[in-house]
Motif scaffolding. Sequence first.
Motif, PDB file in Angstrom:
ATOM      1  N   ARG A   1       0.837  -1.207   0.000  1.00 57.90           N
ATOM      2  CA  ARG A   1       0.000   0.000   0.000  1.00 57.90           C
ATOM      3  C   ARG A   1       0.872   1.257   0.000  1.00 57.90           C
ATOM      4  O   ARG A   1       0.577   2.215  -0.714  1.00 57.90           O
ATOM      5  CB  ARG A   1      -0.926  -0.002   1.217  1.00 57.90           C
TER       6      ARG A   1
ATOM      7  N   TRP B   1       0.944   4.186  -2.857  1.00 53.97           N
ATOM      8  CA  TRP B   1       0.716   5.605  -2.563  1.00 53.97           C
ATOM      9  C   TRP B   1       1.902   6.460  -2.998  1.00 53.97           C
ATOM     10  O   TRP B   1       1.735   7.573  -3.483  1.00 53.97           O
ATOM     11  CB  TRP B   1       0.447   5.805  -1.078  1.00 53.97           C
TER      12      TRP B   1
ATOM     13  N   ASP C   1       1.616   6.782  -6.752  1.00 53.19           N
ATOM     14  CA  ASP C   1       0.535   7.717  -7.067  1.00 53.19           C
ATOM     15  C   ASP C   1       0.994   9.163  -6.887  1.00 53.19           C
ATOM     16  O   ASP C   1       0.701  10.036  -7.717  1.00 53.19           O
ATOM     17  CB  ASP C   1      -0.687   7.469  -6.172  1.00 53.19           C
TER      18      ASP C   1
ATOM     19  N   ALA D   1      -3.670  10.049  -1.872  1.00 50.69           N
ATOM     20  CA  ALA D   1      -2.686   9.216  -1.170  1.00 50.69           C
ATOM     21  C   ALA D   1      -2.366   9.794   0.203  1.00 50.69           C
ATOM     22  O   ALA D   1      -2.225   9.053   1.181  1.00 50.69           O
ATOM     23  CB  ALA D   1      -1.406   9.104  -2.012  1.00 50.69           C
TER      24      ALA D   1
ATOM     25  N   ASP E   1      -5.214   8.914   2.501  1.00 49.49           N
ATOM     26  CA  ASP E   1      -5.168   7.495   2.866  1.00 49.49           C
ATOM     27  C   ASP E   1      -4.075   7.200   3.886  1.00 49.49           C
ATOM     28  O   ASP E   1      -4.291   6.435   4.833  1.00 49.49           O
ATOM     29  CB  ASP E   1      -4.946   6.631   1.619  1.00 49.49           C
ATOM     30  N   ILE E   2      -2.915   7.804   3.704  1.00 54.03           N
ATOM     31  CA  ILE E   2      -1.822   7.533   4.635  1.00 54.03           C
ATOM     32  C   ILE E   2      -2.099   8.187   5.991  1.00 54.03           C
ATOM     33  O   ILE E   2      -1.728   7.646   7.034  1.00 54.03           O
ATOM     34  CB  ILE E   2      -0.459   7.957   4.058  1.00 54.03           C
TER      35      ILE E   2
END
Length: 173
Positions: free
Chosen positions: A63, A67, A70, A122, A125-126
Amino acid sequence: MKRVFLLGPLILAMTPALSACAAAQGADAPSLAKRTVEGRFDVAPPAVVVAPPGPLPADLAGRLARWESDAARAQQAFAAERNSTASTVSAAAGASVASERWVVAQQAISRLTAARAPLTGALADIDRLYIERSVDEAIDGLPDIYALRDRLADMASAQDAVLDALNAQLPGR
């Protein structure tokens, strides 16, 4: 002056009561010296050993790599779109609000903002992953997660500065 005269009789009236209190604390009063039991707790607490974070779990490594790619892709798209947007905004710098050149410049800024969407996604999400792992006290891999989050936040901050500078050139902003 009148106050001094009023306080004088009051102090004289209180003197016998105060001396009676002092006399009552003679031999029956407890001592204020330190007792032997009070020294029992003057020891340092035992050291708490905290294990350092371990390596990043295998399921998170993929993951993080996604990211990061991205964000790199978004940075390239942003850089490719930046020069043409800057030219369009410069051409519209003196134009009135809602004129053709102003609208074209706004559209160019919108395209530039859209080009950075994978980076902001990204980063969101992180951030979510970091918070979830912190709440769950799952510390393995947190240094790696935080390092990537820091790099992505720096990229987003630099892009924000570019967008702010472009928006400042247009009237009505």
